[in-house]
Design a protein around this motif. Structure first.
Motif: not given
Ligand code: ZN
Length: 149
Positions: A18, A21, A55, A58
């Motif tokens: 991701c 994050c 992801c 997020c």
């Molecule tokens: Zn993420």
């Protein structure tokens, strides 16, 4: 509509992390999503330079936001843009690898807007707990990221 070949380019370019994050896609139960840095709803394109791997967590929290608020400088700043910025210049991991710490206004505002650490919940009932298992398994944080020493 983004075709599968383009998705694969985005996934590979992100090293299957991701881009916000830095969660690894390979231990996720779902494929990550393709995020539009400038949302389509405000005219963003499907070009590669407007796409990022995100992801689901997020992606949902970023929604259509392109800016966030930094409590430390009281400034409204753009959210982290992985096509324009380098992750490690805006974020660092806590010493135990479970918490993302923003080190710039953009980093702090992005942490807050995307709720990257599940701050409302105790450590053992949040994304930080999952990251703790990834650390134990040697899957996290990514080797190019820094940790607080
Ligand atoms: Zn993420």
């Amino acid at each position: 509509m983004i075709d599968d070949a383009t998705k694969e380019i985005v996934r590979k370019r992100a090293n299957y992390l991701c881009e916000y994050c830095h969660s690894p896609e390979r231990i996720s139960t779902t494929r990550f999503t393709i995020d539009h840095l400038i949302p389509k709803s405000i005219g963003g394109s499907d070009e590669l330079n407007n796409l990022a791997l995100a992801c689901r967590r997020c992606n949902e929290r970023r929604y259509n936001f392109v800016a966030g608020y930094d409590l430390e400088t009281n400034a409204v700043v753009p959210l982290f843009n992985p096509r324009q910025k380098i992750w490690s210049e805006h974020f660092i991991w806590s010493a135990n690898g479970t918490t993302i710490i923003g080190v710039t206004p953009i980093g702090r505002a992005t942490c807050k807007r995307l709720d990257m650490n599940d701050d409302r919940y105790p450590e053992d009932d949040s994304v930080r707990s999952a990251r703790g298992f990834w650390v134990k398994a040697g899957l996290h944080p990514p080797s190019e990221d820094s940790r607080v020493s």
